[in-house]
Design a protein around this motif. Structure first.
Motif, PDB file in Angstrom:
ATOM      1  N   VAL A 175       0.858  -1.173   0.000  1.00 52.36           N
ATOM      2  CA  VAL A 175       0.000   0.000   0.000  1.00 52.36           C
ATOM      3  C   VAL A 175       0.901   1.231   0.000  1.00 52.36           C
ATOM      4  CG1 VAL A 175      -1.677   1.323   1.365  1.00 52.36           C
ATOM      5  CG2 VAL A 175      -1.842  -1.180   1.254  1.00 52.36           C
ATOM      6  N   ASP A 176       0.530   2.246  -0.797  1.00 48.29           N
ATOM      7  CA  ASP A 176       1.215   3.535  -0.745  1.00 48.29           C
ATOM      8  C   ASP A 176       0.183   4.598  -0.397  1.00 48.29           C
ATOM      9  OD1 ASP A 176       0.440   5.198  -3.402  1.00 48.29           O
ATOM     10  OD2 ASP A 176       0.593   3.066  -3.906  1.00 48.29           O
ATOM     11  N   TYR A 177       0.654   5.682   0.171  1.00 51.84           N
ATOM     12  CA  TYR A 177      -0.250   6.775   0.525  1.00 51.84           C
ATOM     13  C   TYR A 177       0.528   8.080   0.511  1.00 51.84           C
ATOM     14  CZ  TYR A 177       1.700   5.080   4.944  1.00 51.84           C
ATOM     15  OH  TYR A 177       2.552   4.621   5.915  1.00 51.84           O
ATOM     16  N   SER A 178      -0.186   9.167   0.268  1.00 47.84           N
ATOM     17  CA  SER A 178       0.494  10.456   0.149  1.00 47.84           C
ATOM     18  C   SER A 178      -0.455  11.606   0.469  1.00 47.84           C
ATOM     19  CB  SER A 178       1.052  10.640  -1.258  1.00 47.84           C
ATOM     20  OG  SER A 178       0.001  10.700  -2.210  1.00 47.84           O
ATOM     21  N   ALA A 179       0.167  12.748   0.743  1.00 44.26           N
ATOM     22  CA  ALA A 179      -0.543  14.018   0.880  1.00 44.26           C
ATOM     23  C   ALA A 179       0.289  15.051   0.123  1.00 44.26           C
ATOM     24  CB  ALA A 179      -0.688  14.421   2.341  1.00 44.26           C
ATOM     25  N   THR A 180      -0.362  15.809  -0.759  1.00 41.98           N
ATOM     26  CA  THR A 180       0.335  16.766  -1.612  1.00 41.98           C
ATOM     27  C   THR A 180      -0.354  18.120  -1.536  1.00 41.98           C
ATOM     28  OG1 THR A 180       0.915  14.984  -3.153  1.00 41.98           O
ATOM     29  CG2 THR A 180       1.097  17.238  -3.979  1.00 41.98           C
ATOM     30  N   VAL A 181       0.432  19.159  -1.340  1.00 42.43           N
ATOM     31  CA  VAL A 181      -0.056  20.533  -1.406  1.00 42.43           C
ATOM     32  C   VAL A 181       0.482  21.125  -2.700  1.00 42.43           C
ATOM     33  CG1 VAL A 181      -0.003  22.823  -0.350  1.00 42.43           C
ATOM     34  CG2 VAL A 181      -0.154  20.785   1.083  1.00 42.43           C
ATOM     35  N   ALA A 182      -0.385  21.803  -3.469  1.00 45.52           N
ATOM     36  CA  ALA A 182       0.026  22.345  -4.773  1.00 45.52           C
ATOM     37  C   ALA A 182      -0.572  23.724  -5.005  1.00 45.52           C
ATOM     38  CB  ALA A 182      -0.412  21.397  -5.883  1.00 45.52           C
ATOM     39  N   LYS A 183       0.112  24.485  -5.839  1.00 44.27           N
ATOM     40  CA  LYS A 183      -0.362  25.804  -6.240  1.00 44.27           C
ATOM     41  C   LYS A 183       0.328  26.162  -7.549  1.00 44.27           C
ATOM     42  CE  LYS A 183      -0.629  30.648  -4.832  1.00 44.27           C
ATOM     43  NZ  LYS A 183      -2.001  31.027  -4.718  1.00 44.27           N
ATOM     44  N   THR A 184      -0.355  26.950  -8.375  1.00 40.55           N
ATOM     45  CA  THR A 184       0.226  27.441  -9.626  1.00 40.55           C
ATOM     46  C   THR A 184       0.772  28.844  -9.409  1.00 40.55           C
ATOM     47  OG1 THR A 184      -1.286  26.088 -10.917  1.00 40.55           O
ATOM     48  CG2 THR A 184      -0.245  27.946 -12.057  1.00 40.55           C
ATOM     49  N   ASN A 202       2.744  31.796 -11.658  1.00 41.38           N
ATOM     50  CA  ASN A 202       3.232  32.281 -12.956  1.00 41.38           C
ATOM     51  C   ASN A 202       3.266  31.189 -14.026  1.00 41.38           C
ATOM     52  OD1 ASN A 202       3.669  34.930 -11.971  1.00 41.38           O
ATOM     53  ND2 ASN A 202       5.591  34.240 -11.058  1.00 41.38           N
ATOM     54  N   GLY A 203       2.238  30.348 -14.064  1.00 39.09           N
ATOM     55  CA  GLY A 203       2.140  29.309 -15.077  1.00 39.09           C
ATOM     56  C   GLY A 203       2.858  28.013 -14.739  1.00 39.09           C
ATOM     57  N   PHE A 204       3.539  27.951 -13.613  1.00 40.62           N
ATOM     58  CA  PHE A 204       4.229  26.739 -13.181  1.00 40.62           C
ATOM     59  C   PHE A 204       3.465  26.104 -12.030  1.00 40.62           C
ATOM     60  CE2 PHE A 204       7.547  29.072 -15.305  1.00 40.62           C
ATOM     61  CZ  PHE A 204       8.261  28.070 -15.973  1.00 40.62           C
ATOM     62  N   ASP A 205       3.240  24.804 -12.124  1.00 41.56           N
ATOM     63  CA  ASP A 205       2.581  24.052 -11.056  1.00 41.56           C
ATOM     64  C   ASP A 205       3.657  23.591 -10.076  1.00 41.56           C
ATOM     65  OD1 ASP A 205       0.100  24.314 -12.338  1.00 41.56           O
ATOM     66  OD2 ASP A 205       0.518  22.555 -13.576  1.00 41.56           O
ATOM     67  N   VAL A 206       3.557  24.031  -8.838  1.00 42.47           N
ATOM     68  CA  VAL A 206       4.541  23.711  -7.808  1.00 42.47           C
ATOM     69  C   VAL A 206       3.845  22.851  -6.752  1.00 42.47           C
ATOM     70  CG1 VAL A 206       6.107  24.682  -6.086  1.00 42.47           C
ATOM     71  CG2 VAL A 206       5.740  25.877  -8.256  1.00 42.47           C
ATOM     72  N   SER A 207       4.520  21.779  -6.314  1.00 43.56           N
ATOM     73  CA  SER A 207       3.913  20.895  -5.328  1.00 43.56           C
ATOM     74  C   SER A 207       4.947  20.428  -4.306  1.00 43.56           C
ATOM     75  CB  SER A 207       3.271  19.680  -6.010  1.00 43.56           C
ATOM     76  OG  SER A 207       4.260  18.905  -6.668  1.00 43.56           O
ATOM     77  N   ALA A 208       4.443  20.077  -3.145  1.00 38.67           N
ATOM     78  CA  ALA A 208       5.244  19.462  -2.084  1.00 38.67           C
ATOM     79  C   ALA A 208       4.432  18.282  -1.566  1.00 38.67           C
ATOM     80  CB  ALA A 208       5.521  20.458  -0.968  1.00 38.67           C
ATOM     81  N   ALA A 209       5.068  17.105  -1.524  1.00 41.44           N
ATOM     82  CA  ALA A 209       4.346  15.887  -1.150  1.00 41.44           C
ATOM     83  C   ALA A 209       5.088  15.119  -0.066  1.00 41.44           C
ATOM     84  CB  ALA A 209       4.158  14.989  -2.368  1.00 41.44           C
ATOM     85  N   VAL A 210       4.311  14.441   0.752  1.00 40.04           N
ATOM     86  CA  VAL A 210       4.810  13.453   1.697  1.00 40.04           C
ATOM     87  C   VAL A 210       4.270  12.124   1.196  1.00 40.04           C
ATOM     88  CG1 VAL A 210       4.779  12.659   4.085  1.00 40.04           C
ATOM     89  CG2 VAL A 210       4.725  15.103   3.584  1.00 40.04           C
ATOM     90  N   ILE A 211       5.175  11.169   0.943  1.00 39.19           N
ATOM     91  CA  ILE A 211       4.801   9.890   0.345  1.00 39.19           C
ATOM     92  C   ILE A 211       5.373   8.770   1.199  1.00 39.19           C
ATOM     93  CG2 ILE A 211       4.984   8.437  -1.719  1.00 39.19           C
ATOM     94  CD1 ILE A 211       5.544  11.070  -3.297  1.00 39.19           C
ATOM     95  N   ASN A 212       4.593   7.698   1.408  1.00 34.50           N
ATOM     96  CA  ASN A 212       5.067   6.567   2.187  1.00 34.50           C
ATOM     97  C   ASN A 212       4.404   5.280   1.701  1.00 34.50           C
ATOM     98  OD1 ASN A 212       6.585   5.241   4.095  1.00 34.50           O
ATOM     99  ND2 ASN A 212       5.679   6.265   5.853  1.00 34.50           N
ATOM    100  N   THR A 213       4.909   4.155   2.182  1.00 34.14           N
ATOM    101  CA  THR A 213       4.338   2.842   1.890  1.00 34.14           C
ATOM    102  C   THR A 213       4.268   2.036   3.182  1.00 34.14           C
ATOM    103  OG1 THR A 213       6.412   1.630   1.541  1.00 34.14           O
ATOM    104  CG2 THR A 213       5.547   2.868  -0.347  1.00 34.14           C
ATOM    105  N   ASP A 214       3.668   0.860   3.088  1.00 25.42           N
ATOM    106  CA  ASP A 214       3.662  -0.044   4.239  1.00 25.42           C
ATOM    107  C   ASP A 214       4.796  -1.069   4.149  1.00 25.42           C
ATOM    108  OD1 ASP A 214       2.708  -1.728   2.252  1.00 25.42           O
ATOM    109  OD2 ASP A 214       0.993  -2.444   3.415  1.00 25.42           O
ATOM    110  N   ILE A 215       5.784  -0.831   3.273  1.00 29.45           N
ATOM    111  CA  ILE A 215       6.941  -1.716   3.148  1.00 29.45           C
ATOM    112  C   ILE A 215       7.927  -1.379   4.268  1.00 29.45           C
ATOM    113  CG2 ILE A 215       8.875  -2.404   1.686  1.00 29.45           C
ATOM    114  CD1 ILE A 215       7.159  -1.571  -0.738  1.00 29.45           C
TER     115      ILE A 215
END
Length: 166
Positions: A124-133, A135-148
């Motif tokens: 299983v994988d899971y994540s939370a991502t915050v994003a905003k555009t 000046n035409g660029f999509d910028v994101s910050a994510a926390v990603i993890n698995t149950d491995i």
């Protein structure tokens, strides 16, 4: 009904604790809108990995189907010959998009990887991502993890992203 063709390339460094050092993915597909609340896309992605010797060809293709129902995204992926192993791999996920103040967005997601290529190693994988555009660029910050638990490359990750669609 609206139909749009899309294609692109995605790249990243990788560390699978082997010789691979860069992943480059090529994708193409169609996006369709059924109504204001329901849309979909179907695509083909070809995953390539540089750094492997010629006898270790781990490049492979995957068909991906997404359904978008208001703020929910449902995904199904199928790789009939995962990393040229002769075994199939499958992926299912669900995500929900929240609109935040000042045009920020939060996406929470959970997925499950399984199939003959994974035998007893489904995960299983899971994540939370915050994003905003900006000046035409999509910028994101994510926390990603698995149950491995026993593979360092699957530990908790923080990922920054910048993309531009044109």
């Amino acid at each position: 009904m609206k139909m749009v063709f899309f294609a692109g390339v995605w790249a990243s460094n990788v560390d699978f604790e082997d010789d691979a050092d860069i992943e480059i993915d090529y994708f193409a597909g169609y996006y369709g809108e059924i109504n204001d609340s329901l849309s979909y896309d179907i695509s083909y992605t070809y995953y390539t990995y540089t750094g492997y010797s010629s006898e270790d060809d781990s490049d492979y293709g995957e068909i991906i189907l997404n359904a978008y129902i208001d703020a929910v995204t449902l995904t199904l992926g199928h790789a009939p010959d995962f990393v040229n192993s002769g075994d199939a791999a499958h992926y299912v996920s669900a995500a929900y998009d929240f609109s935040l103040a000042n045009d920020y967005a939060l996406t929470v997601q959970a997925g499950y990887t399984f199939g003959d290529a994974y035998e007893d190693f489904e995960y299983v994988d899971y994540s939370a991502t915050v994003a905003k555009t900006f000046n035409g660029f999509d910028v994101s910050a994510a926390v990603i993890n698995t149950d491995i638990d026993d593979y360092d490359a699957a530990d908790l990750r923080f990922v920054l992203g910048v993309s531009r669609t044109f």
